[in-house]
Design a protein around this motif. Sequence first.
Motif, PDB file in Angstrom:
ATOM      1  N   LYS A 162       0.810  -1.216   0.000  1.00 22.54           N
ATOM      2  CA  LYS A 162       0.000   0.000   0.000  1.00 22.54           C
ATOM      3  C   LYS A 162       0.845   1.268   0.000  1.00 22.54           C
ATOM      4  O   LYS A 162       0.310   2.372   0.011  1.00 22.54           O
ATOM      5  N   ILE A 163       2.171   1.106   0.018  1.00 22.70           N
ATOM      6  CA  ILE A 163       3.082   2.250   0.113  1.00 22.70           C
ATOM      7  C   ILE A 163       3.980   2.285  -1.118  1.00 22.70           C
ATOM      8  O   ILE A 163       4.392   1.236  -1.622  1.00 22.70           O
ATOM      9  N   PHE A 164       4.264   3.510  -1.602  1.00 24.76           N
ATOM     10  CA  PHE A 164       5.173   3.656  -2.736  1.00 24.76           C
ATOM     11  C   PHE A 164       6.450   4.319  -2.256  1.00 24.76           C
ATOM     12  O   PHE A 164       6.425   5.391  -1.650  1.00 24.76           O
ATOM     13  N   GLN A 170       9.322   1.894  -6.202  1.00 27.42           N
ATOM     14  CA  GLN A 170       8.617   0.616  -6.177  1.00 27.42           C
ATOM     15  C   GLN A 170       7.579   0.606  -5.064  1.00 27.42           C
ATOM     16  O   GLN A 170       7.671   1.369  -4.096  1.00 27.42           O
ATOM     17  N   CYS A 171       6.586  -0.264  -5.225  1.00 26.07           N
ATOM     18  CA  CYS A 171       5.554  -0.414  -4.201  1.00 26.07           C
ATOM     19  C   CYS A 171       6.052  -1.364  -3.122  1.00 26.07           C
ATOM     20  O   CYS A 171       6.669  -2.399  -3.417  1.00 26.07           O
ATOM     21  N   ILE A 172       5.759  -1.017  -1.872  1.00 29.67           N
ATOM     22  CA  ILE A 172       6.204  -1.828  -0.732  1.00 29.67           C
ATOM     23  C   ILE A 172       5.072  -1.925   0.281  1.00 29.67           C
ATOM     24  O   ILE A 172       4.074  -1.195   0.196  1.00 29.67           O
ATOM     25  N   CYS A 173       5.226  -2.837   1.244  1.00 32.32           N
ATOM     26  CA  CYS A 173       4.248  -2.936   2.335  1.00 32.32           C
ATOM     27  C   CYS A 173       4.730  -2.085   3.508  1.00 32.32           C
ATOM     28  O   CYS A 173       5.858  -1.582   3.520  1.00 32.32           O
ATOM     29  N   TYR A 174       3.889  -1.937   4.540  1.00 28.47           N
ATOM     30  CA  TYR A 174       4.252  -1.064   5.650  1.00 28.47           C
ATOM     31  C   TYR A 174       5.422  -1.617   6.457  1.00 28.47           C
ATOM     32  O   TYR A 174       6.211  -0.858   7.048  1.00 28.47           O
ATOM     33  N   LEU A 175       5.598  -2.953   6.484  1.00 24.26           N
ATOM     34  CA  LEU A 175       6.735  -3.526   7.205  1.00 24.26           C
ATOM     35  C   LEU A 175       8.054  -3.240   6.481  1.00 24.26           C
ATOM     36  O   LEU A 175       9.090  -3.042   7.116  1.00 24.26           O
ATOM     37  N   CYS A 176       7.997  -3.201   5.148  1.00 20.17           N
ATOM     38  CA  CYS A 176       9.191  -2.848   4.373  1.00 20.17           C
ATOM     39  C   CYS A 176       9.619  -1.415   4.684  1.00 20.17           C
ATOM     40  O   CYS A 176      10.814  -1.107   4.727  1.00 20.17           O
TER      41      CYS A 176
END
Length: 267
Positions: A162-164, A170-176
């Motif tokens: 949900k995060i760019f 690149q698109c990543i998740c909140y844990l990334c």
Amino acid sequence: MAQQGFQFDRKALSCSICLDLLKDPVTIPCGHNYCMNCIKIHWDREDWKHIYSCPQCRQTFGPRPDLKKNTMFAELVKEVQKMGLQSVPEDIYITGRGHVSCDFCVGRKFNAVKSCLQCLVSYCEQHLQPHYQSPAFKNHTLVDPSKKLQENICSRHNEVKKIFCRTDQQCICYLCSLDEHKGHDTVSATTERTEKQKELKPSVKKIRQRIQDRQTDVKLLQQEVEAIKQSADTTRDTDKIFRDLIELIERKSLDVKKKIRSQQETE
């Protein structure tokens, strides 16, 4: 020849929903035929919209049409069954080429209208309704039907991207964002998409204008070609008129010469 007639009967007397021979055939206002139960189930799924459509031509109807058995088709189906025409297997997909099928449909698969990034499942109109009606699904993200739902999930943390990350594009998740992308320039994927759309808007406008200009040029060229054709037709007509006049003059001249010769002989 007999085999061709056999195939025609099968197609003409089959329901496009279940793909089987018509059972209690009905004809809806647009002229297409269905099993009474099949079209009822299809329209039951559309009850929430209060608009009912034909699965083939997509024509819509205001109030739900009344269904009456088409006795002529029913008799034809009986005759075809007497000939030993085989039915189509029950376990079949009715989605079109390139469409995504509903993961919840059992037996016959209907087209999916949305895919859920949380459930990682695609839903047809009927099976999607709980996502609209139940508070338990209010935080679920629905997107256009996709066969590649797994690409929206982080392979490392198994979370939705949900995060760019603007730093790494690149698109990543909140844990990334808390791990290897910590301290990077990040925004929500929705925000990034909105900003990209704004940036692309002038370019899209220019492209559309160029397409319109090209279309105008093509129209002008077509008009010039048509004018040349008409001019050529006119020229051909003019040439024919001159040829006809010359032939007429030659004939008249020949007639005059004959008359003069005849008079001279008489004298």
